[in-house]
Design a protein around this motif. Structure first.
Motif, short mmCIF file in Angstrom:
data_model
loop_
_atom_site.label_atom_id
_atom_site.label_comp_id
_atom_site.label_asym_id
_atom_site.label_seq_id
_atom_site.Cartn_x
_atom_site.Cartn_y
_atom_site.Cartn_z
N VAL A 153 0.94 -1.19 -0.02
CA VAL A 153 -0.10 0.08 0.01
C VAL A 153 0.96 1.09 0.10
CG1 VAL A 153 -1.58 1.53 1.12
CG2 VAL A 153 -1.77 -1.32 1.11
N ASP A 154 0.60 2.27 -0.80
CA ASP A 154 1.28 3.39 -1.03
C ASP A 154 0.42 4.46 -0.25
OD1 ASP A 154 2.45 6.00 -1.70
OD2 ASP A 154 2.41 5.48 -4.02
N PHE A 155 1.14 4.82 1.05
CA PHE A 155 0.34 5.57 2.05
C PHE A 155 0.18 6.95 1.55
CE2 PHE A 155 1.05 2.16 4.60
CZ PHE A 155 0.01 2.22 5.75
N ARG A 156 1.24 7.39 0.50
CA ARG A 156 0.86 8.65 0.16
C ARG A 156 -0.34 8.86 -0.90
NH1 ARG A 156 6.24 8.60 -3.49
NH2 ARG A 156 5.20 6.67 -3.94
N ARG A 157 -0.81 7.73 -1.11
CA ARG A 157 -2.08 7.73 -1.76
C ARG A 157 -3.42 7.20 -0.89
NH1 ARG A 157 -2.05 8.99 -7.10
NH2 ARG A 157 -0.05 9.19 -8.04
N LEU A 158 -3.22 7.09 0.32
CA LEU A 158 -4.26 6.61 1.02
C LEU A 158 -4.65 7.47 2.09
CD1 LEU A 158 -5.96 4.26 2.46
CD2 LEU A 158 -3.86 3.99 4.01
N LEU A 159 -5.83 7.89 2.14
CA LEU A 159 -6.84 8.76 3.21
C LEU A 159 -6.96 7.68 4.14
CD1 LEU A 159 -7.80 11.22 4.61
CD2 LEU A 159 -9.75 10.85 3.08
N TRP A 160 -6.53 7.60 5.48
CA TRP A 160 -7.18 6.62 6.38
C TRP A 160 -7.48 7.59 7.72
CZ3 TRP A 160 -2.55 4.69 10.39
CH2 TRP A 160 -3.27 3.76 11.21
#
Length: 244
Positions: free
Chosen positions: A101-108
């Motif tokens: 998972v690319d966290f730069r592209r994830l809204l958590w």
């Protein structure tokens, strides 16, 4: 990131997220969001339908969490922006990174629902209502290729108290959009008329081999329920690992 509603509204309003890759060209090609598991995507006709509410249902250790992480990883690898409404705040960051998972592209969005609320059921219900409101804001914003609402292990009574119109309203929001919205739970939550239900369970014996980093070594039964059909498949992934 732990966001208050006002913070989330501001973030989405100001578009402080990198926009997703435009889904142009052949509309049939982009009608689905592939899960990143080849055999499952084949059963789904390419992946989870965009513009629809679908669901993944499975108990603990059924492969549910691993499949969700694989889906998020596949979407970010396609350069899409994704969102995870983590109702119980149970995301394991190390597992997500291992899945790719690319966290730069994830809204958590981290929720505050408890698995064992005790005497605080009303507080728990309000926390679930806030999670639904966050999901609504994300879907209204558009801009997301995949949105996951992970309510696995949430108290059943809290989910049952949600009005059925909740899911109809959410479907109206995303209908015709590029967003595939997937609800995850221990039991069935909801799906739209054009969505699919994927039910997962542990299985034994010889099964079909499936790719997917976190799914290696897991024997699962995949029961795909479409609006007018129900198809059951057994899936095997060969190399041993721990899945949830």
């Amino acid at each position: 990131m732990l966001l208050a509603r006002a913070d989330l509204e501001s973030l989405l309003r100001d578009r402080k997220l990198v926009p997703p890759v435009a889904l142009g060209g052949n509309t049939d090609e982009y009608a689905t969001a592939p899960a990143g598991v080849t055999a499952l995507d084949a059963r789904l006709g390419g992946g989870f339908p965009r513009g629809q509410l679908s669901e993944i249902v499975g108990a603990r250790s059924s492969g549910r969490t691993s499949l969700l992480l694989q889906m998020l990883a596949a979407a970010t690898a396609r350069q899409e922006i994704v969102a995870l409404v983590d109702v119980l705040d149970m995301l394991d960051v190390a597992s997500a990174e291992a899945a790719g998972v690319d966290f730069r592209r994830l809204l958590w969005i981290r929720g505050q629902v408890s698995t064992n609320p005790g005497l605080c059921r009303d507080m728990n219900q309000r926390a679930l209502d806030r999670a639904i409101k966050a999901l609504t804001l994300v879907l209204q914003a558009g801009n997301f290729g995949l949105v996951v609402f992970d309510a696995a292990e949430a108290p059943p009574h809290a989910l049952e108290r949600l009005p059925f119109t909740t899911w109809r309203r959410l479907q109206r929001i995303i209908e015709g959009s590029q967003t595939a919205c997937v609800l995850a739970g221990d039991t069935s939550i909801a799906r739209s008329a054009g969505g699919v239900s994927v039910r997962l369970a542990r299985a034994g014996g010889e099964r079909l081999r499936v790719d997917g980093r976190l799914l290696n070594g897991l024997d699962i039964e995949v029961d795909v329920i479409r609006p007018h059909a129900r198809i059951q498949h057994d899936v095997r992934v060969p190399v041993s690992t721990t899945c949830a």
